[in-house]
Design a protein around this motif. Sequence first.
Motif, mmCIF file in Angstrom:
data_model
loop_
_atom_site.group_PDB
_atom_site.id
_atom_site.type_symbol
_atom_site.label_atom_id
_atom_site.label_comp_id
_atom_site.label_asym_id
_atom_site.label_seq_id
_atom_site.Cartn_x
_atom_site.Cartn_y
_atom_site.Cartn_z
ATOM 1 N N ALA A 1 60.030 90.078 55.998
ATOM 2 C CA ALA A 1 60.470 90.450 57.341
ATOM 3 C C ALA A 1 59.935 89.474 58.382
ATOM 4 N N ALA A 2 58.683 89.052 58.235
ATOM 5 C CA ALA A 2 58.106 88.103 59.189
ATOM 6 C C ALA A 2 58.858 86.776 59.169
ATOM 7 N N TRP A 3 59.223 86.307 57.974
ATOM 8 C CA TRP A 3 60.009 85.071 57.877
ATOM 9 C C TRP A 3 61.364 85.225 58.544
ATOM 10 N N LEU A 4 62.036 86.351 58.296
ATOM 11 C CA LEU A 4 63.353 86.572 58.885
ATOM 12 C C LEU A 4 63.265 86.615 60.409
ATOM 13 N N TYR A 5 62.289 87.330 60.929
ATOM 14 C CA TYR A 5 62.118 87.418 62.380
ATOM 15 C C TYR A 5 61.766 86.055 62.969
ATOM 16 N N PHE A 6 60.878 85.322 62.310
ATOM 17 C CA PHE A 6 60.470 84.025 62.836
ATOM 18 C C PHE A 6 61.632 83.041 62.840
ATOM 19 N N LEU A 7 62.358 82.960 61.737
ATOM 20 C CA LEU A 7 63.478 82.015 61.653
ATOM 21 C C LEU A 7 64.567 82.361 62.663
ATOM 22 N N TYR A 8 64.785 83.640 62.876
ATOM 23 C CA TYR A 8 65.791 84.080 63.842
ATOM 24 C C TYR A 8 65.420 83.617 65.249
ATOM 25 N N SER A 9 64.182 83.845 65.643
ATOM 26 C CA SER A 9 63.769 83.480 66.997
ATOM 27 C C SER A 9 63.555 81.978 67.148
ATOM 28 N N ALA A 10 63.010 81.332 66.120
ATOM 29 C CA ALA A 10 62.769 79.892 66.198
ATOM 30 C C ALA A 10 64.062 79.096 66.264
ATOM 31 N N SER A 11 65.157 79.681 65.788
ATOM 32 C CA SER A 11 66.454 78.997 65.831
ATOM 33 C C SER A 11 67.110 79.102 67.202
ATOM 34 N N GLY A 12 66.443 79.756 68.154
ATOM 35 C CA GLY A 12 66.960 79.841 69.506
ATOM 36 C C GLY A 12 67.604 81.151 69.861
ATOM 37 N N HIS A 13 67.561 82.128 68.965
ATOM 38 C CA HIS A 13 68.165 83.426 69.227
ATOM 39 C C HIS A 13 67.098 84.415 69.701
ATOM 40 N N GLY A 14 67.520 85.364 70.505
ATOM 41 C CA GLY A 14 66.680 86.522 70.797
ATOM 42 C C GLY A 14 65.650 86.374 71.874
ATOM 43 N N ALA A 15 65.487 85.197 72.486
ATOM 44 C CA ALA A 15 64.468 85.036 73.513
ATOM 45 C C ALA A 15 64.868 85.777 74.790
ATOM 46 N N THR A 16 63.871 86.312 75.487
ATOM 47 C CA THR A 16 64.130 86.994 76.752
ATOM 48 C C THR A 16 64.346 85.968 77.865
ATOM 49 N N ALA A 17 64.698 86.460 79.048
ATOM 50 C CA ALA A 17 64.902 85.564 80.193
ATOM 51 C C ALA A 17 63.627 84.805 80.540
ATOM 52 N N ALA A 18 62.471 85.404 80.243
ATOM 53 C CA ALA A 18 61.194 84.757 80.530
ATOM 54 C C ALA A 18 60.746 83.823 79.413
ATOM 55 N N GLY A 19 61.567 83.684 78.376
ATOM 56 C CA GLY A 19 61.226 82.796 77.276
ATOM 57 C C GLY A 19 60.414 83.426 76.170
ATOM 58 N N ARG A 20 60.150 84.733 76.237
ATOM 59 C CA ARG A 20 59.377 85.412 75.194
ATOM 60 C C ARG A 20 60.252 85.631 73.965
#
Length: 404
Positions: A125-144
Amino acid sequence: MIIVAPFVATLAGHFTLTRIGMSVPVLNDVRVLFFSAVLMAFVLEVHHAGVNPLHSGPARRTLQPVLLLFGYQILSAVWAPRNAVINDVVGDLVAMVVLVVVYTALAEWDRDRVIVVTMYCQYVAAWLYFLYSASGHGATAAGRWTAFGGGPNVYVRVMVLGMVAAAYFYFRSGGRFAWLAAAPLFLVGAIASGSRGGLVAFGGIFLIAVRSLGRFMKRHGAIKPLAAIPMVGAVVWLLFGDQIMFLINNRFLAGTIQQRNTSDRDVLYEKGLGLFVESPIFGVGVHGFYAITNLGPGEKYVHNLPLAVAAEGGAVGLIILLVALWALRHEYARVPKKQRSLPSRAASYSGIFILIASFFSGDYYDHRLMWIFFLLAAAHPESFGSTSEVVDAPPPPGQYSIHR
């Protein structure tokens, strides 16, 4: 599969089909499907095994206080304000009852295997979440960083639990660095979440575990992992250095230190304490905090588990909460420190992390993994008479027990 299904149901959280543009009555809450599948698989497993679940002393001593807490919180809907929307909260509490009952029953049969499979699930799960966000998806307006519709405070928990799983497999394998190599990436994800409470909680469990880490390094040698850290750190910095520095400067330095931005936690805590003072015995009932304070849709709960229980359940609820935590700690302590298995310690660290994080963020349902991990950590395989190896048995060849 009987272990993977509850984990997926647990990880799904409050996920609804509306997040992906769909709306299906009743089934819109995917927990209806997940928990139906979990219960069906559990019933079939019980029938196939021909056993009576939850019959052992450890299961009763640890599970009953937790169920008493959930039951009291559900009962508090009776005296909740009339404008309180209690359906969602009661649904969350019923879902947690299902989860803790299923996990405790599974722990009776084979506690260590349940923890091992859960750690594998955490790692994936940690890998899936990390790869998803590191690929540019899911970040908030503040960049989190976030992933799959969850908030940053959920994301940081997945990242830290992924680090715990990586450390667990590193110890279990006798020091294979391949397992530990993922930890710096998960740490990047934790920092990129911008969750201050989550990072404080991570620092807490690191301080608790540092002595065990030191003993392991002394026994197996720390040169290889320590020598690899600069190389891994350099690669991580080249990939994510700018994003990390942006968040550190804006979220942690400017926001927290210079502007003293508390994300309204001081207001929430003050309101929660005020409700407890007004109704000190039984509290204002579930969802009463939001119904009375009406602070807006983004502030539906106190973001502090003990204070939330005190405000909505009063002194009675707070006492039951403390009794439940004490019962879990007492059962865990029944096994001498030198005889505690690596799986039980990993579950304990995971539970402690979420417990510390619960002082800064989350509603009742966001703490479901805390109860699950504490119940798994407190389980005694030899007392249950399961097929798993007893806690004081030597590890298989090539494995390392953290207490030695």
